[in-house]
Design an enzyme around this catalytic site. Structure first.
Site, PDB file in Angstrom:
ATOM      1  N   CYS A  18       3.240  -0.564  -2.542  1.00  0.00           N
ATOM      2  CA  CYS A  18       2.633  -1.366  -1.483  1.00  0.00           C
ATOM      3  C   CYS A  18       3.727  -2.105  -0.710  1.00  0.00           C
ATOM      4  CB  CYS A  18       1.664  -2.360  -2.127  1.00  0.00           C
ATOM      5  SG  CYS A  18       0.700  -3.304  -0.948  1.00  0.00           S
ATOM      6  N   PRO A  19       3.680  -2.072   0.590  1.00  0.00           N
ATOM      7  CA  PRO A  19       2.612  -1.648   1.499  1.00  0.00           C
ATOM      8  C   PRO A  19       2.791  -0.242   2.060  1.00  0.00           C
ATOM      9  CG  PRO A  19       4.185  -2.899   2.773  1.00  0.00           C
ATOM     10  CD  PRO A  19       4.713  -2.838   1.346  1.00  0.00           C
TER      11      PRO A  19
END
Length: 85
Positions: A18-19
């Site tokens: 993430c992201p």
């Protein structure tokens, strides 16, 4: 988790954290033609939350989300209408 649709775009985001999975999924989803299908494979545990939210925000349809061990696979279809802002 196999894709039997030859017109489906495949994106393997395994190993990304993430992201990055959601950002790359957004880029791929926005590049689709209306009605075209995208299949995304991820290993990031947050993808199970982030990608369905992204699909909803983009106005696309989440066709499936499946988990096999640590791998998650999403299948989505681009909207025929532009997303609401």
């Amino acid at each position: 988790m196999r894709n039997d649709d030859p017109d489906c775009i495949e994106v393997d985001l395994s190993g990304l954290k993430c992201p990055l999975p959601v950002l790359r999924t957004r880029k791929a989803l926005r590049a689709l033609k209306p009605g075209q299908t995208l299949a995304v494979t991820c290993t990031d545990p947050l993808a199970m939350i982030d990608i369905p939210n992204l699909v909803r925000e983009e106005g696309a349809r989440l066709d499936s989300a499946e988990r096999l061990g640590e791998t998650v696979r999403f299948r989505m279809t681009a909207s025929v209408k532009p997303p609401h802002s």
